[in-house]
Design an enzyme around this catalytic site. Sequence first.
Site, PDB file in Angstrom:
ATOM      1  N   ARG A 109       0.841  -1.216   0.000  1.00 20.12           N
ATOM      2  CA  ARG A 109       0.000   0.000   0.000  1.00 20.12           C
ATOM      3  C   ARG A 109       0.870   1.259   0.000  1.00 20.12           C
ATOM      4  NH1 ARG A 109      -2.598  -3.759  -0.721  1.00 20.12           N
ATOM      5  NH2 ARG A 109      -4.621  -4.306   0.100  1.00 20.12           N
ATOM      6  N   SER A 183     -10.639  -0.639   3.705  1.00 24.00           N
ATOM      7  CA  SER A 183      -9.799  -0.906   4.887  1.00 24.00           C
ATOM      8  C   SER A 183      -9.257   0.411   5.432  1.00 24.00           C
ATOM      9  CB  SER A 183      -8.609  -1.787   4.497  1.00 24.00           C
ATOM     10  OG  SER A 183      -9.075  -2.941   3.852  1.00 24.00           O
ATOM     11  N   GLU A 279      -4.406   3.246   6.430  1.00 29.35           N
ATOM     12  CA  GLU A 279      -4.209   3.110   4.977  1.00 29.35           C
ATOM     13  C   GLU A 279      -4.845   4.326   4.289  1.00 29.35           C
ATOM     14  OE1 GLU A 279      -5.331  -0.701   3.141  1.00 29.35           O
ATOM     15  OE2 GLU A 279      -6.062   0.393   1.391  1.00 29.35           O
TER      16      GLU A 279
HETATM   17  C1  LIG Z   1     -15.272  -0.241  -0.364  1.00 35.54           C
HETATM   18  C2  LIG Z   1     -13.820  -0.001  -0.662  1.00 35.54           C
HETATM   19  C3  LIG Z   1     -12.982  -1.084  -0.859  1.00 35.54           C
HETATM   20  C4  LIG Z   1     -11.633  -0.880  -1.147  1.00 35.54           C
HETATM   21  N1  LIG Z   1     -10.833  -1.978  -1.361  1.00 35.54           N
HETATM   22  C5  LIG Z   1      -9.528  -1.816  -1.654  1.00 35.54           C
HETATM   23  C6  LIG Z   1      -8.695  -2.946  -1.900  1.00 35.54           C
HETATM   24  O1  LIG Z   1      -9.134  -4.092  -1.879  1.00 35.54           O
HETATM   25  N2  LIG Z   1      -7.383  -2.722  -2.171  1.00 35.54           N
HETATM   26  C7  LIG Z   1      -6.862  -1.466  -2.220  1.00 35.54           C
HETATM   27  O2  LIG Z   1      -5.663  -1.341  -2.480  1.00 35.54           O
HETATM   28  N3  LIG Z   1      -7.628  -0.368  -2.004  1.00 35.54           N
HETATM   29  C8  LIG Z   1      -8.943  -0.514  -1.716  1.00 35.54           C
HETATM   30  N4  LIG Z   1      -9.733   0.574  -1.473  1.00 35.54           N
HETATM   31  C9  LIG Z   1      -9.132   1.908  -1.539  1.00 35.54           C
HETATM   32  C10 LIG Z   1      -9.346   2.635  -2.891  1.00 35.54           C
HETATM   33  O3  LIG Z   1     -10.173   1.883  -3.731  1.00 35.54           O
HETATM   34  C11 LIG Z   1      -8.018   2.864  -3.601  1.00 35.54           C
HETATM   35  O4  LIG Z   1      -7.170   3.618  -2.782  1.00 35.54           O
HETATM   36  C12 LIG Z   1      -8.204   3.577  -4.942  1.00 35.54           C
HETATM   37  O5  LIG Z   1      -6.976   3.564  -5.633  1.00 35.54           O
HETATM   38  C13 LIG Z   1      -8.721   4.996  -4.777  1.00 35.54           C
HETATM   39  O6  LIG Z   1      -8.984   5.530  -6.062  1.00 35.54           O
HETATM   40  P1  LIG Z   1      -9.642   6.963  -6.252  1.00 35.54           P
HETATM   41  O7  LIG Z   1      -9.623   7.251  -7.712  1.00 35.54           O
HETATM   42  O8  LIG Z   1     -10.941   7.018  -5.527  1.00 35.54           O
HETATM   43  O9  LIG Z   1      -8.578   7.879  -5.533  1.00 35.54           O
HETATM   44  P2  LIG Z   1      -8.808   9.022  -4.451  1.00 35.54           P
HETATM   45  O10 LIG Z   1      -9.290   8.412  -3.175  1.00 35.54           O
HETATM   46  O11 LIG Z   1      -9.564  10.121  -5.083  1.00 35.54           O
HETATM   47  O12 LIG Z   1      -7.297   9.474  -4.261  1.00 35.54           O
HETATM   48  C14 LIG Z   1      -6.386   8.733  -3.466  1.00 35.54           C
HETATM   49  C15 LIG Z   1      -5.063   9.499  -3.424  1.00 35.54           C
HETATM   50  O13 LIG Z   1      -4.444   9.451  -4.704  1.00 35.54           O
HETATM   51  C16 LIG Z   1      -4.263  10.761  -5.241  1.00 35.54           C
HETATM   52  N5  LIG Z   1      -4.557  10.661  -6.683  1.00 35.54           N
HETATM   53  C17 LIG Z   1      -5.659  10.151  -7.241  1.00 35.54           C
HETATM   54  N6  LIG Z   1      -5.538  10.157  -8.595  1.00 35.54           N
HETATM   55  C18 LIG Z   1      -4.310  10.680  -8.862  1.00 35.54           C
HETATM   56  C19 LIG Z   1      -3.575  10.961 -10.069  1.00 35.54           C
HETATM   57  N7  LIG Z   1      -4.070  10.706 -11.281  1.00 35.54           N
HETATM   58  N8  LIG Z   1      -2.350  11.536  -9.957  1.00 35.54           N
HETATM   59  C20 LIG Z   1      -1.828  11.805  -8.741  1.00 35.54           C
HETATM   60  N9  LIG Z   1      -2.459  11.558  -7.570  1.00 35.54           N
HETATM   61  C21 LIG Z   1      -3.685  11.002  -7.644  1.00 35.54           C
HETATM   62  C22 LIG Z   1      -5.244  11.648  -4.482  1.00 35.54           C
HETATM   63  O14 LIG Z   1      -4.798  12.972  -4.447  1.00 35.54           O
HETATM   64  C23 LIG Z   1      -5.234  10.989  -3.112  1.00 35.54           C
HETATM   65  O15 LIG Z   1      -4.095  11.377  -2.376  1.00 35.54           O
HETATM   66  C24 LIG Z   1     -11.104   0.418  -1.210  1.00 35.54           C
HETATM   67  C25 LIG Z   1     -11.953   1.527  -1.018  1.00 35.54           C
HETATM   68  C26 LIG Z   1     -13.295   1.313  -0.757  1.00 35.54           C
HETATM   69  C27 LIG Z   1     -14.191   2.502  -0.587  1.00 35.54           C
END
Ligand SMILES: Cc1cc2nc3c(=O)[nH]c(=O)nc-3n(C[C@H](O)[C@H](O)[C@H](O)COP(=O)(O)OP(=O)(O)OC[C@H]3O[C@@H](n4cnc5c(N)ncnc54)[C@H](O)[C@@H]3O)c2cc1C
Length: 283
Positions: A109, A183, A279
Amino acid sequence: MLLTQNFPGTVLKNEIKGIQIIEDSDDSVLVKVGAGVVWHDLVIWSIENKLAGIENLSLIPGSVGAAPMQNIGAYGVELKSVFEKLEALEIDSLQSRFFNKEECQFGYRYSIFKGKLKGKFIITSVYIRLQKTPTFNVSYGAIETELKNMGIEKLSLQSVSQAVINIRQSKLPNPKEIGNSGSFFKNPVITSKLFLRLQETHPTIVGYTISETETKVAAGWLIDQAGWKGYRKGDAGIHKNQALVLVNYGNAKGEELVKLSKEVQASVFQKFGISLEPEVNII
Ligand SMILES: Cc1cc2nc3c(=O)[nH]c(=O)nc-3n(C[C@H](O)[C@H](O)[C@H](O)COP(=O)(O)OP(=O)(O)OC[C@H]3O[C@@H](n4cnc5c(N)ncnc54)[C@H](O)[C@@H]3O)c2cc1C
């Protein structure tokens, strides 16, 4: 992300789309994916095109551009296993540059974009290598049991993906229905010596050996054992089926969830001597 205040800056929503095969060899393809593509849409595309490597990462919410940020992972597979390189725009100079796998410094992570380069780059596209012949990884979690329940005898990308989807839907609250970030804490890595000592007093402790000297402990198990599963104060709580997920039942403020997460950390530390690290990005 968990917001504890209004964000005092500019928020960009990445809408760079496109999934493109840019190299095609006998056994694999290199795919360039726009950072704004929805991650699960990419997984569906890979299955439809009979390309293997990300089927275990089905249904992880979010965009492709966010995937390298924390090296998303689930069911024994991490993004880094298919990752080739990414392109990113440096915010200060507006210059674009590539980062290969080594330069991203992926860990559990973790990537350099959560460390030294935090807030410095916008990821615009991600290049992944997918295989034409699958090597299925069904040993983790409940995948094998779910495949049996589904009556699957011959593995396929579709069936493994569906098994992962079924397990996730039965265990994790849907963020569209109850606010959550998945998580909340990372699974802590402890010395195998400490794990063996804890196993003597807590025989059901859940851990995965990651090296000769280190074991990763299921944070959800620790939180459950500390008595938090199903806890609710106001609208902030711990999910009733999955102790690793903090939930917002409606109007809890970000600070209330942070306060609850600190109480969970303190009680797990008191009971097991293990520190939990979030996380979730707390902003
Ligand atoms: C129900 C649920 C289940 C999940 N299960 C998992 C799992 O099994 N495994 C896992 O690893 N994660 C899991 N996650 C966490 C989440 O899905 C990941 O962290 C995912 O990558 C977030 O994507 P997002 O586009 O919503 O990013 P955001 O939450 O919008 O952003 C996350 C971070 O990345 C940065 N960011 C986003 N896009 C960019 C970009 N293009 N360039 C630079 N920085 C950027 C943002 O500024 C922020 O700091 C889960 C979340 C939920 C709600």
